[in-house]
Design a protein around this motif. Structure first.
Motif, mmCIF file in Angstrom:
data_model
loop_
_atom_site.group_PDB
_atom_site.id
_atom_site.type_symbol
_atom_site.label_atom_id
_atom_site.label_comp_id
_atom_site.label_asym_id
_atom_site.label_seq_id
_atom_site.Cartn_x
_atom_site.Cartn_y
_atom_site.Cartn_z
ATOM 1 N N LYS A 1 75.139 37.877 39.745
ATOM 2 C CA LYS A 1 75.237 37.893 41.207
ATOM 3 C C LYS A 1 74.229 38.861 41.844
ATOM 4 C CE LYS A 1 78.579 34.974 42.056
ATOM 5 N NZ LYS A 1 78.346 33.756 42.880
ATOM 6 N N LEU A 2 73.856 39.885 41.114
ATOM 7 C CA LEU A 2 72.940 40.893 41.658
ATOM 8 C C LEU A 2 71.471 40.488 41.546
ATOM 9 C CD1 LEU A 2 74.599 44.160 40.309
ATOM 10 C CD2 LEU A 2 74.513 43.421 42.698
ATOM 11 N N GLN A 3 71.182 39.464 40.789
ATOM 12 C CA GLN A 3 69.800 39.061 40.604
ATOM 13 C C GLN A 3 69.134 38.756 41.949
ATOM 14 O OE1 GLN A 3 68.114 39.203 37.659
ATOM 15 N NE2 GLN A 3 70.053 40.143 37.005
ATOM 16 N N ASN A 4 67.955 39.357 42.151
ATOM 17 C CA ASN A 4 67.159 39.177 43.376
ATOM 18 C C ASN A 4 67.836 39.740 44.629
ATOM 19 O OD1 ASN A 4 65.207 37.651 41.849
ATOM 20 N ND2 ASN A 4 66.563 35.872 42.021
ATOM 21 N N LYS A 5 68.912 40.522 44.446
ATOM 22 C CA LYS A 5 69.583 41.133 45.596
ATOM 23 C C LYS A 5 69.336 42.641 45.660
ATOM 24 C CE LYS A 5 71.891 37.343 46.824
ATOM 25 N NZ LYS A 5 71.886 36.530 45.617
ATOM 26 N N VAL A 6 68.855 43.227 44.552
ATOM 27 C CA VAL A 6 68.663 44.675 44.487
ATOM 28 C C VAL A 6 67.277 44.957 43.919
ATOM 29 C CG1 VAL A 6 71.117 45.211 44.293
ATOM 30 C CG2 VAL A 6 69.783 44.768 42.221
ATOM 31 N N ASP A 7 66.841 46.205 44.065
ATOM 32 C CA ASP A 7 65.518 46.589 43.573
ATOM 33 C C ASP A 7 65.526 46.969 42.096
ATOM 34 O OD1 ASP A 7 63.767 46.646 46.115
ATOM 35 O OD2 ASP A 7 65.572 47.733 46.715
ATOM 36 N N ARG B 1 70.765 48.164 36.024
ATOM 37 C CA ARG B 1 70.850 48.417 34.594
ATOM 38 C C ARG B 1 72.313 48.546 34.189
ATOM 39 N NH1 ARG B 1 71.716 53.958 33.422
ATOM 40 N NH2 ARG B 1 71.525 55.325 35.241
ATOM 41 N N VAL B 2 72.550 48.372 32.908
ATOM 42 C CA VAL B 2 73.883 48.558 32.330
ATOM 43 C C VAL B 2 73.798 49.712 31.344
ATOM 44 C CG1 VAL B 2 75.756 47.503 31.014
ATOM 45 C CG2 VAL B 2 74.387 46.092 32.571
ATOM 46 N N ASP B 3 74.643 50.724 31.510
ATOM 47 C CA ASP B 3 74.564 51.866 30.601
ATOM 48 C C ASP B 3 75.293 51.565 29.291
ATOM 49 O OD1 ASP B 3 77.308 52.385 30.926
ATOM 50 O OD2 ASP B 3 77.018 54.037 32.317
ATOM 51 N N SER B 4 75.315 52.513 28.397
ATOM 52 C CA SER B 4 75.834 52.275 27.049
ATOM 53 C C SER B 4 77.332 52.002 27.028
ATOM 54 C CB SER B 4 75.520 53.481 26.149
ATOM 55 O OG SER B 4 76.117 54.665 26.671
ATOM 56 N N HIS B 5 78.050 52.360 28.079
ATOM 57 C CA HIS B 5 79.487 52.128 28.130
ATOM 58 C C HIS B 5 79.866 50.886 28.926
ATOM 59 C CE1 HIS B 5 79.671 56.157 26.491
ATOM 60 N NE2 HIS B 5 80.949 55.981 26.253
ATOM 61 N N GLY B 6 78.874 50.239 29.576
ATOM 62 C CA GLY B 6 79.138 49.015 30.311
ATOM 63 C C GLY B 6 79.116 49.136 31.818
ATOM 64 N N ASN B 7 78.956 50.356 32.344
ATOM 65 C CA ASN B 7 78.833 50.515 33.793
ATOM 66 C C ASN B 7 77.560 49.841 34.298
ATOM 67 O OD1 ASN B 7 81.097 52.495 34.233
ATOM 68 N ND2 ASN B 7 79.827 53.721 32.861
ATOM 69 N N ILE B 8 77.659 49.162 35.436
ATOM 70 C CA ILE B 8 76.482 48.606 36.101
ATOM 71 C C ILE B 8 76.051 49.575 37.191
ATOM 72 C CG2 ILE B 8 75.567 46.705 37.489
ATOM 73 C CD1 ILE B 8 77.689 44.913 36.224
ATOM 74 N N ILE B 9 74.768 49.924 37.194
ATOM 75 C CA ILE B 9 74.208 50.801 38.228
ATOM 76 C C ILE B 9 73.058 50.059 38.879
ATOM 77 C CG2 ILE B 9 73.161 53.044 38.724
ATOM 78 C CD1 ILE B 9 74.492 54.023 36.085
ATOM 79 N N ALA B 10 73.225 49.711 40.155
ATOM 80 C CA ALA B 10 72.226 48.926 40.887
ATOM 81 C C ALA B 10 71.742 49.724 42.088
ATOM 82 C CB ALA B 10 72.820 47.595 41.347
#
Length: 352
Positions: free
Chosen positions: A28-34, A37-46
């Motif tokens: 869903k975030l594709q082409n919506k943010v600059d 990434r996904v960290d080693s524990h699974g958190n998404i940071i956009a």
């Protein structure tokens, strides 16, 4: 946002097993943010960068839902389990669940006695988690294993999503609104943000239901000037004696004053209130010590981050049949969006 919430709550993602949700949100975030990434524990940071200079604001919601984990397969094929997150043992019996195996999903039922046997059992008896079992139709341990079950398999409520009453009520009932509803708010806010100042850092966190763990990890890699967490909160508008009718379904987003994990930063809280009032968005004050959110982890990080919380009122939380109002969902998104749009380069969120 109704369709977005429906799609999110259909996903299987208890604490520590959020992979399907991570994949969905990444798409869903594709082409919506600059940057994302996904960290080693699974958190998404956009990250989404504004057109002019301004504060760096974290907006966060958690991807996990309460669930269970298979700890034993009995010789008769019944599954014993442990809880992932907080459950009320009174609402478990006879509920449909979904077991996620390496080969697919299985439908199960949390076992209980038939009503005809009730007279032979103590009325006050509530079966504890470790006494409970899941029936997947297997006739033996070997049969359950042949169906794909392994120790450690995650379990959630069986996905469901319906209007409560019908569409005229504006309320929906299903599992996992805590906190897929918050995830939907942030995704929709990112979609609608066009021109703004500063930088928005969206954190979709894991493992909130077992101790705010994902947010504690994710925020350490982020520099931010302020933050707003989005989560559900327990409505208190039903007639049980412990309810006080402070948070009501359909009366707007909750702007948190305090809970057991934080006292909202006064400058962030007041800006959220001002934004709601200036844009005629319904809101309620939330004071509820019986709950905590990822805001509790965020505000303690990096020498302290001024943090506020927006809460979506929910009935019957942490059950298979949570209820929220689509009006409150929209109000939460609107306050969050206008809050971000109100931010200017010179803003200082100081305590005094």
């Amino acid at each position: 946002m109704k369709q977005l919430v429906k799609e999110l709550t259909a996903l299987h993602g208890p604490s520590g097993f959020e992979q399907p949700v991570v994949k969905f949100i990444l798409e869903k975030l594709q082409n919506k943010v600059d940057d994302v990434r996904v960290d080693s524990h699974g958190n998404i940071i956009a990250r989404k960068i504004g057109q002019t200079k301004g504060p760096k604001v974290v907006i966060t919601a958690h991807m996990d839902e309460v669930g269970f984990i298979v700890r034993k397969i009995d010789e008769n094929g019944l599954l014993r389990f442990e809880q992932l997150g907080g459950h009320d043992e009174r609402v478990l019996p006879a509920q449909k669940v979904q077991v996620r195996t390496k080969t697919g999903y299985l439908t199960g039922v949390v076992g209980t006695i038939s009503a005809h046997y009730r007279k032979f059992e103590q009325d006050s008896k509530v079966k504890k988690i470790r006494e409970s079992y899941i029936d997947i139709g297997a006739e033996s341990r070997q049969d359950a294993e042949a169906l794909g079950v392994s120790l450690g398999d995650p379990v959630t409520w069986q996905p469901s999503f319906d209007f409560l009453g019908d569409e005229r009520t504006g309320k929906v009932v299903g599992k996992g609104f805590d906190d897929r509803a918050g995830c939907a708010v942030i995704l929709q806010t990112i979609e609608e943000l066009k021109e703004f100042a500063g930088e928005v850092i969206a954190i979709f966190a894991v493992q909130e239901e077992i101790g705010l763990r994902g947010a504690k990890i994710a925020i350490e890699s982020v520099e931010a000037d302020l933050a707003v967490a989005v989560d559900t909160t327990a409505a208190s508008d039903t007639p049980e004696t412990v309810q006080d009718d402070i948070i009501q379904i359909g009366k707007g987003t909750g702007i948190k004053v305090m809970d057991f994990s934080l006292v909202a930063h006064p400058a962030v809280k007041e800006r959220l209130i001002n934004v709601a009032e200036e844009n005629s968005i319904d809101f309620q004050y939330e004071i509820f010590p019986g709950i905590g959110t990822d805001g509790g982890a965020i505000h303690l990080a990096n020498s302290g981050i001024p943090t506020g919380v927006l809460s979506i009122p929910s009935r019957y939380t942490h059950s298979a049949t949570e209820v929220i109002s689509l009006k409150d969902l929209e109000a939460t998104k609107d306050v969050l969006k206008h809050f971000i749009l109100s931010l200017k380069e010179e803003d200082q969120f100081t305590f005094i």
